[in-house]
Write an enzyme that holds these catalytic residues in place. Structure first.
Site, PDB file in Angstrom:
ATOM      1  N   CYS A 161       0.770  -1.391  -0.010  1.00  0.00           N
ATOM      2  CA  CYS A 161       0.017   0.011  -0.069  1.00  0.00           C
ATOM      3  C   CYS A 161       0.960   1.396   0.228  1.00  0.00           C
ATOM      4  O   CYS A 161       0.594   2.294  -0.548  1.00  0.00           O
ATOM      5  CB  CYS A 161      -0.904   0.010   1.231  1.00  0.00           C
ATOM      6  SG  CYS A 161      -1.923   1.487   1.239  1.00  0.00           S
ATOM      7  N   CYS A 180      -6.505  -2.865   6.780  1.00  0.00           N
ATOM      8  CA  CYS A 180      -7.417  -2.061   6.973  1.00  0.00           C
ATOM      9  C   CYS A 180      -8.874  -2.415   6.219  1.00  0.00           C
ATOM     10  O   CYS A 180      -9.840  -2.177   6.435  1.00  0.00           O
ATOM     11  CB  CYS A 180      -6.907  -0.816   6.235  1.00  0.00           C
ATOM     12  SG  CYS A 180      -6.638  -0.876   4.419  1.00  0.00           S
TER      13      CYS A 180
END
Length: 356
Positions: free
Chosen positions: A101, A198
């Site tokens: 990410c 997440c």
């Protein structure tokens, strides 16, 4: 004189704002330091939970008095991070989605948007790390709060990034950040710590997420010392190297997962000594600054929450591979994780690679 010059003579900075505690205080500190601050919130998953994240971020930006942008990168996040995460488990690896990410989303597309589209001089986030200029070369050092230090997750950043990064949290510990948020009544003052993955939120667990994705697939537990079958499992992808809990096999000593055979759906188990190894190989090496050394001593981490261990690093730049040999055996070397090396004297980050 331009409006921007009136607003700030330090330059314009974009902050990756999640609406949580760390990124909120980052915005607050940079504005107080005299920067022209704007905030960018990335939509990573297309669901109702994101709307709450965006609303929280907007409240923070409004409170501080800075512009707020939203980038919809949900398709890119699915391709670059979620698909990678799932495929890694399918291959018997343990992925690290936070590093991916950082590479593709935060310090990839968000960074490019901030610099190229918004004309920002700098880009910032709520990471805990310190950037220091060493005769024109930017190097990353540990933050003051060693419990929160996040160099490991940022090893793929290079000089293009480091020359534009501001990490204002580097001089604070977490309790300081909470106090700043409370004293200034930031909307995030009561925020809880963010979770590692997440896109997998409670009550969902990684094991359930992967099992829902790949289904139940019966296979064998094999004791690695003897080749003896000692039990059955419901899919090798439910396990990771070093795992002890959830094996469910009665044994004289504690058993750990020591090897995964994805092709044959076999999980090898053993005792703690079976986890110990002295060397590993890496690929896709990234160096944070120009470095032509092919062999050097360093401190090495093979996962985020471990103490760095002394080792010799040998790099083959032509093939972008390397061999790391530790002074003493280390536990749970895991394919798919990153091996990150640090300078032995001052602990700045040198580079890293992905474990084969």
């Amino acid at each position: 004189m331009k409006v921007r010059d009136i607003l700030s003579n330090k330059g314009k900075v974009a902050v990756a704002l999640s609406g949580g505690l760390d990124s909120s205080v980052t915005c607050f500190l940079l504005k107080n330091q005299g920067y022209d601050v704007c905030a960018i919130t990335v939509k990573m998953v297309d669901d109702a939970k994101f709307e709450q994240i965006a609303n929280n971020a907007k409240k923070v930006a409004d409170k501080i008095g800075i512009p707020h942008y939203v980038m919809d990168l949900s398709k890119e996040f699915k391709k670059d991070v979620i698909d990678y995460f799932e495929e890694s488990y399918k291959k018997g690896q343990t992925p690290n989605p936070c590093i991916l990410c950082n590479r593709t989303i935060k310090w990839g597309r968000l960074f490019d948007f901030a610099v190229d589209e918004l004309g920002c001089d700098f880009v910032s986030s709520g990471h805990y790390a310190r950037i220091v200029d060493d005769n024109g070369i930017k190097k990353m050092y540990p933050a003051k709060d060693l419990k929160k230090d996040q160099q490991y997750y940022l090893f793929e950043l290079d000089q293009r990034h480091l020359s534009r990064i501001l990490f204002p949290l580097c001089d604070y510990v977490k309790d300081d950040i909470r106090q700043i948020a409370a004293q200034n009544d930031l909307p995030s003052k009561s925020s809880k710590e963010s979770q590692d993955i997440c896109f997998i939120t409670k009550p969902m667990t990684t094991k359930k997420y992967i099992t829902d994705k790949f289904g139940v697939k019966k296979g064998d537990f094999i004791f690695i010392k003897t080749g003896q079958k000692v039990g059955s499992h419901e899919g090798f992808y439910q396990y990771t190297i070093g795992q002890r809990k959830g094996i469910g096999i009665a044994w004289a000593e504690p058993l750990y997962v020591v090897k995964l055979d994805a092709q044959n759906n076999v999980v090898y188990v053993g005792t703690q000594d079976d986890l110990m190894q002295k060397s590993l190989t890496i690929h896709d090496i990234k160096m944070q600054y120009p470095n032509d050394r092919t062999e050097f001593e360093a401190l090495v981490k093979i996962r985020y929450n471990m103490e760095a261990k002394s080792a010799v690093v040998k790099l083959d730049y032509e093939n972008n591979t390397g061999v790391i040999t530790f002074d003493e055996p280390v536990a749970s070397i895991t394919s798919g994780q990153a091996a990150v090396f640090y300078d032995k004297q001052d602990r700045h980050l040198i580079g890293g690679g992905w474990i084969d």
